[in-house]
Design a protein around this motif. Structure first.
Motif, PDB file in Angstrom:
ATOM      1  N   LEU A   1      -6.970   9.874  -1.226  1.00 22.76           N
ATOM      2  CA  LEU A   1      -8.393   9.763  -1.554  1.00 22.76           C
ATOM      3  C   LEU A   1      -8.668   8.559  -2.454  1.00 22.76           C
ATOM      4  N   CYS A   2      -7.737   8.267  -3.375  1.00 21.23           N
ATOM      5  CA  CYS A   2      -7.903   7.084  -4.240  1.00 21.23           C
ATOM      6  C   CYS A   2      -7.844   5.803  -3.421  1.00 21.23           C
TER       7      CYS A   2
ATOM      8  N   ARG B   1     -11.864  21.331   1.424  1.00 20.91           N
ATOM      9  CA  ARG B   1     -12.573  20.692   2.531  1.00 20.91           C
ATOM     10  C   ARG B   1     -12.023  19.292   2.795  1.00 20.91           C
ATOM     11  N   GLN B   2     -11.768  18.543   1.703  1.00 19.42           N
ATOM     12  CA  GLN B   2     -11.232  17.190   1.863  1.00 19.42           C
ATOM     13  C   GLN B   2      -9.833  17.224   2.465  1.00 19.42           C
ATOM     14  N   GLU B   3      -9.037  18.176   2.027  1.00 13.36           N
ATOM     15  CA  GLU B   3      -7.676  18.290   2.556  1.00 13.36           C
ATOM     16  C   GLU B   3      -7.686  18.589   4.052  1.00 13.36           C
TER      17      GLU B   3
ATOM     18  N   MET C   1       0.832  -1.207   0.000  1.00 14.29           N
ATOM     19  CA  MET C   1       0.000   0.000   0.000  1.00 14.29           C
ATOM     20  C   MET C   1       0.864   1.252   0.000  1.00 14.29           C
ATOM     21  N   LEU C   2       1.968   1.220   0.726  1.00 11.68           N
ATOM     22  CA  LEU C   2       2.885   2.364   0.742  1.00 11.68           C
ATOM     23  C   LEU C   2       3.447   2.616  -0.653  1.00 11.68           C
ATOM     24  N   GLU C   3       3.844   1.541  -1.339  1.00 16.16           N
ATOM     25  CA  GLU C   3       4.331   1.681  -2.717  1.00 16.16           C
ATOM     26  C   GLU C   3       3.224   2.205  -3.630  1.00 16.16           C
ATOM     27  N   SER C   4       2.003   1.734  -3.417  1.00 17.79           N
ATOM     28  CA  SER C   4       0.880   2.199  -4.233  1.00 17.79           C
ATOM     29  C   SER C   4       0.641   3.686  -4.042  1.00 17.79           C
ATOM     30  N   LEU C   5       0.717   4.158  -2.797  1.00 23.35           N
ATOM     31  CA  LEU C   5       0.540   5.588  -2.523  1.00 23.35           C
ATOM     32  C   LEU C   5       1.584   6.423  -3.252  1.00 23.35           C
TER      33      LEU C   5
END
Length: 681
Positions: free
Chosen positions: A596-597, A629-631, A566-570
């Motif tokens: 967000l993805c 707002r999301q940030e 997951m870290l690599e994906s981010l």
């Protein structure tokens, strides 16, 4: 024997050919002359366009009667080589060569027309015997063998020596002429010939099988020819198939190659002209203050026939663009390609996105899980004429491009397990029929699957999809599309579908601020993918690290998804978003978008604590305002990570070391790339 015969009787057109070679290709001839080994076969590459300009009648003869004139050209090459050998300086040591072969490149010549450069499916009898060019994908290659290319005979009556070439149609058998072919003043008419001892010339050869390219622009990797897209120029003929018991004997079309050129040696051949690059820069200048509005204008062009689905379209764009490949000091590679899996109810547009993504990629293969076996996806061993060969499967053919697998759930468990290595290590190790090798599968995997029965939000993805945890962890993004009842959404979607016919009649304008056409989008993705090498900023690293730690300690996390992958994906998704935004730097915006993805991929969110359904995600009227707002929400949630006392400090240290190492290598790669591309826009 051959050299003596040529010195005695060089024909006028051989001398004309030799003069052409000396005038235009003296450097190649000199290099061949100075080579020390006289037993090797040497190629001499010439441009057909130059031959057309220099001697049009000779060029026409080479095109219309290549069997005769290519052999004459080989003789002319040897003759020209002798001239160059005689003109060498005293301090240069040249060696006599008798095995020089002309290789004709038709690029930029009149032979690039459809009549002499047809697709494989349009080859007909009329093309036989002329200089023909075909483009295709290599799907099978045999071992390198040796065959008899030429032998000399002498007439017992007049002692005239002449070469005889094996006939491919009769599987390389030697057929002697009926009468002596001497061209003297008096016709010999001798019929008794004697073989000249030690006059056989042998050559290496290899049989390859090509098929129509999976796309016009371009494919993967099998031993010794790596399943490339190639352009072959040669002479079309036919040969009898092997005489096997109870098997019909047929004539098989064969192209005897004279020149072979790879078309995907470095990159795909999508042309991005300078004026189009300036158009891209002008577009981003217009959206300098509202960058996310410009981004949405780009991704709105992805699968425009499907209404909304903003999250899916963004995920498709980021997957196709991908991140930067990372190679550590030991040579271990971490892939830059992202993988995407769509899990959804029937009728949610999964197959539409697969087919559109295939159009956007410079190279793609589409297959379905129901008809795909492990051999069909990877590689299969086939026996052809008593010899075992490897034939490339879908993942190998899609090397360097995109492999779309629909109905992913229909594949058997054993067949799904074969793609584990292909997705992460990007290779396939093969040991079949005595053939042991490793094939390259540097491809993006885009899968679509239906949930097992009714989707249960309370269960993990592994349970809902029947896909194993190791396979799910290899997908960077897994989006769930649930067809829930929503009257307002149904009304909007039905209006969009009914209005499509009217909009098609009106036609689309070229205003990039509204929607991008397919070809423009295709070129943009290709350009940003190969031109930008984004580097992570400290701020982006901190956000990615904090979110990964939050997911790891979340009580409701899915073990199949929250691994180190997951870290690599981010990192990959953040780099892909920076490329999409036309930047060489991964900022906070890119890191938040990557978060967000991944949030959309989780069964249960670690930040908003709600079940995601990407089906009802729509394009915002004011995306930059919504992002603020999301940030704020994400940064507030991530700020608690630093104060979490029970956090494993060793895990944090490992994450920071990984991010620092990748950052250092990316900065070096980016600097090197910029210096190497000084002439680029």
């Amino acid at each position: 024997m051959e050299s003596k015969q040529m010195e005695e009787n060089p024909s006028p057109h051989v001398k004309s050919m030799a003069a052409f070679l000396i005038r235009f290709y003296s450097d190649q001839l000199r290099s061949i002359t100075l080579s020390p080994d006289s037993d090797l076969h040497y190629p001499l590459y010439i441009e057909f366009a130059e031959l057309v300009d220099h001697d049009p009648p000779l060029a026409h003869l080479v095109f219309s009667r290549p069997s005769q004139y290519l052999n004459d050209f080989d003789d002319a090459a040897v003759w020209a080589h002798r001239v160059v050998l005689g003109n060498l300086r005293e301090n240069e040591d040249g060696v006599m060569k008798n095995l020089i072969h002309i290789r004709i490149n038709i690029s930029g010549s009149p032979l690039e027309c459809p009549e002499t450069f047809p697709s494989i499916g349009h080859v007909r009898v009329k093309h036989r015997g002329v200089l023909l060019t075909l483009k295709g994908t290599v799907i099978r290659s045999g071992a390198v063998k040796m065959y008899e290319g030429k032998r000399w005979y002498k007439c017992r009556r007049c002692n005239y020596s002449f070469p005889v070439y094996p006939e491919l149609e009769t599987r390389n058998s030697i057929v002697l002429p009926s009468i002596c072919p001497s061209q003297g003043s008096k016709i010999c008419e001798g019929t008794n010939f004697q073989f000249v001892e030690n006059s056989i010339t042998c050559q290496d050869y290899q049989e390859i099988k090509i098929q129509e390219s999976t796309q016009l622009l371009g494919v993967g990797a099998i031993p010794s020819f790596n399943s490339y897209d190639i352009i072959v120029t040669g002479i079309l003929t036919a040969k009898w198939s092997p005489d096997l018991k109870d098997v019909r004997c047929d004539l098989e079309p064969v192209l005897v190659a004279n020149h072979v050129r790879r078309t995907n040696e470095l990159k795909s051949a999508i042309d991005v002209p300078d004026d189009l690059i300036m158009k891209f820069k002008k577009f981003w200048n217009c959206f300098k203050d509202t960058p996310l509005k410009g981004r949405n204008a780009i991704i709105r062009g992805i699968c425009p026939q499907v209404f909304g689905l903003f999250t899916v379209k963004l995920a498709v764009a980021l997957t196709l663009i991908g991140g930067v490949q990372h190679v550590d000091a030991s040579g271990t590679k971490i892939r830059g390609e992202s993988h995407l899996l769509l899990v959804g109810d029937p009728g949610t547009g999964k197959s539409q996105f697969l087919k559109f993504a295939a159009k956007l990629s410079n190279r793609s293969v589409i297959t379905t899980g129901l008809g795909s076996t492990s051999a069909g996806l990877t590689v299969t061993a086939v026996k052809d004429g008593g010899e075992w060969m490897l034939e490339a499967g879908a993942l190998v053919l899609a090397d360097g491009g995109l492999c779309c697998i629909d109905e992913f759930d229909s594949m058997r468990e054993h067949d799904r397990a074969t793609i584990h290595e292909a997705m992460e290590q990007q290779t396939i190790s093969v040991a079949k029929a005595g053939l042991v090798t490793t094939l390259s599968t540097k491809t993006i995997v885009f899968g679509a699957t239906n949930p097992k029965g009714q989707y249960d939000p309370d269960q993990s993805l592994s349970v809902n999809t029947t896909l194993s945890g190791p396979l799910l962890s290899r997908f960077d993004i897994v989006l769930v599309l649930l067809d829930t009842k929503n009257p307002e959404w149904d009304a909007v979607v039905s209006s969009h579908i009914l209005s499509e016919g009217v909009s098609d009649k009106i036609g689309r304008d070229e205003d990039l601020a509204s929607i991008w056409p397919l070809e423009m989008l295709r070129r943009y993705i290709h350009f940003v993918k190969y031109y930008f090498r984004p580097v992570l900023t400290k701020e982006a690293e901190k956000i990615i690290s904090s979110y990964y730690q939050l997911q790891r300690r979340s009580a409701t996390h899915n073990a199949a998804r929250t691994t180190v992958r997951m870290l690599e994906s981010l990192i990959r998704l953040a780099q892909a978003h920076a490329r999409l935004m036309f930047r060489n730097e991964v900022t906070r915006l890119d890191a938040i978008t990557a978060v967000l993805c991944i949030e959309s991929s989780m069964t249960t969110s670690a930040i908003v604590d709600s079940v995601g359904n990407a089906l009802h995600s729509n394009f915002s009227e004011n995306p930059d305002h919504d992002y603020c707002r999301q940030e704020t929400l994400i940064l507030e949630k991530l700020s608690t990570v630093e104060d979490f006392s029970a956090l494993n400090s060793l895990e944090v240290l490992e994450i920071e070391l990984l991010l620092m190492e990748r950052s250092a290598l990316q900065i070096f790669a980016s600097v090197f790339f910029r210096h190497g591309r000084a002439a680029s826009p």
